[in-house]
Design an enzyme around this catalytic site. Structure first.
Site, PDB file in Angstrom:
ATOM      1  CG  ASP A  69     -76.000 -53.736   6.549  1.00 30.59           C
ATOM      2  OD1 ASP A  69     -76.970 -53.708   7.270  1.00 30.59           O
ATOM      3  OD2 ASP A  69     -75.883 -53.137   5.502  1.00 30.59           O
ATOM      4  CD  GLU A 128     -72.706 -47.423   5.352  1.00 33.42           C
ATOM      5  OE1 GLU A 128     -72.172 -46.684   4.298  1.00 33.42           O
ATOM      6  OE2 GLU A 128     -73.538 -47.593   5.743  1.00 33.42           O
TER       7      GLU A 128
END
Ligand SMILES: CC(=O)N[C@@H](CCC[C@H](N)C(=O)O)C(=O)O
Length: 370
Positions: A69, A128
């Site tokens: 990520d 997130e």
């Protein structure tokens, strides 16, 4: 490349944290690095601010995918490091700078050594929030690959460098974001009886919310409801007409999530009556739990057996990860990588030990070769 080179890359990335789907500089940095690798056997595709790098194996009997990520958090960094974030109010406070560096390091080794299996490196935006894994998985760009299994890591500040931790089955919880607005009649601080104080409404909601897990959820099931932000008012002598709270719901069982949402809505009905206000609730991004495939966790243990990396049996955690959506569709697993930081994830002083980068690269490459 030496560890010093990976440290430099990690520090460069650390200085340019960007929020979900705004990772433009990050994407460019990654692409610029990828261009320096031998290009004969790799294919690079972009998807929004994400990237796929496919490295053709010498045998090509299976395709192993690894996901990293790439987004940062809306946190003002307070580490005092020389390479502190250059983006005001943004920080890589969840270790994604290390995740990306480990992915670049592993990709470099896989390309230079040319391993047997095909390897797909997935640089995923917006972990997130609002969640990049699910739309990336559904994209035409990702669907073109026949992935045999996928894996990913997350840095763990609580564990020492040189260790990894994982387990079969549930590793991370189901999550849902929570945003609630309260609207009522504001007014002069000296005439409270003529107003409906939304600061009071939001505060009362927060107090009652704490009873959801204690009194409304089956004690045999695990759940967390946390508010991380509360906003109301403009100046000291005005009773605010609007308040907003933001939080997150976490559950280990998928069925507990709708039950908690129903409890929250019941509490809000009561708040509306008691404080003569209107409320609206938005559940934002929802992530599916990270559920590891035991067969691949075992294969990972075997892949580490000839290294000095210590495998530790992990416990379930209430953290969330949209990688759960990838594991819902594909076989695979996730593991924690020990980075030993006094301050934890989402903390403005998080300072992972950079020696963990080489450990991460070794663990990922060994798994890909296995
Ligand atoms: C590993 C980690 O810290 N993940 C985040 C994922 C965020 C999920 C979503 N934005 C939410 O807050 O529900 C976490 O906070 O666990």
């Amino acid at each position: 490349m030496t560890n010093a080179s990976w440290v430099k890359i990690r520090r460069d990335l650390h200085q340019i944290p960007e929020l979900g789907f705004q990772e433009f500089k990050t994407q460019q940095y990654l692409l610029d690095y990828i261009k320096t690798l031998p290009q004969e056997h790799i294919t690079v595709t972009t998807w929004k601010t994400g990237i796929f790098v496919y490295a053709e194996g010498t045998v090509g009997d299976q395709t192993v995918a690894y996901r990293a990520d790439i987004d940062g958090l809306p946190i003002t960094e307070e580490t005092g490091l020389d390479f502190v974030s250059q983006h005001e109010g943004r920080m890589h406070a969840c270790g994604h700078d290390l995740h990306m560096t480990i992915a670049l390091g592993s990709l470099t080794q896989v390309v230079q050594e040319r391993i047997e299996h095909n390897a797909l490196f997935v640089f995923q935006p917006a972990e997130e929030g609002p969640g990049g894994a699910q739309p990336m998985l559904e994209s035409e760009e990702m669907k073109q690959y026949e992935i045999d299994y996928i894996f990913a890591l997350h840095v763990d500040p609580k564990r020492p460098v040189g260790t990894v931790a994982s387990k079969e089955g549930l590793l991370f919880a189901n999550t849902s974001e929570l945003f609630i607005d309260f609207h009522g009649k504001g007014g002069h601080a000296a005439y409270p009886h003529e107003t409906k104080d939304m600061m009071m409404a939001a505060s009362a909601f927060n107090v009652q919310l704490q009873q959801v897990v204690g009194r409304m959820v089956n004690p045999l099931e695990d759940a967390v409801v946390t508010l991380g932000k509360m906003e109301a008012g403009t100046v000291q002598n005005i009773i605010p007409e609007h308040a907003r709270v933001e939080g997150t719901i976490r559950t280990t069982a998928a069925k507990t999530m709708p039950e908690i949402k129903q409890s929250i809505e019941r509490i809000l009905c009561g708040i509306e009556v008691r404080y003569e206000c209107q409320t609206s609730v938005d559940y934002g991004a929802n992530y599916f739990m990270v559920h590891n495939d035991g067969e691949y966790v075992e294969r990972f243990k075997d892949a580490l057996s000839n290294t000095s990396i210590e495998f530790i049996e992990a416990e379930e955690a209430m953290t969330g990860e949209d990688f759960g959506y990838m594991l819902k569709e594909l076989r695979g697993f996730m593991f924690w990588l020990g980075v030993d930081s006094e301050y934890g994830l989402h903390n403005s002083k998080l300072n992972p030990k950079e020696e963990a980068i080489e450990v991460g690269i070794e663990a990922v490459v060994n798994m890909m070769k296995s």
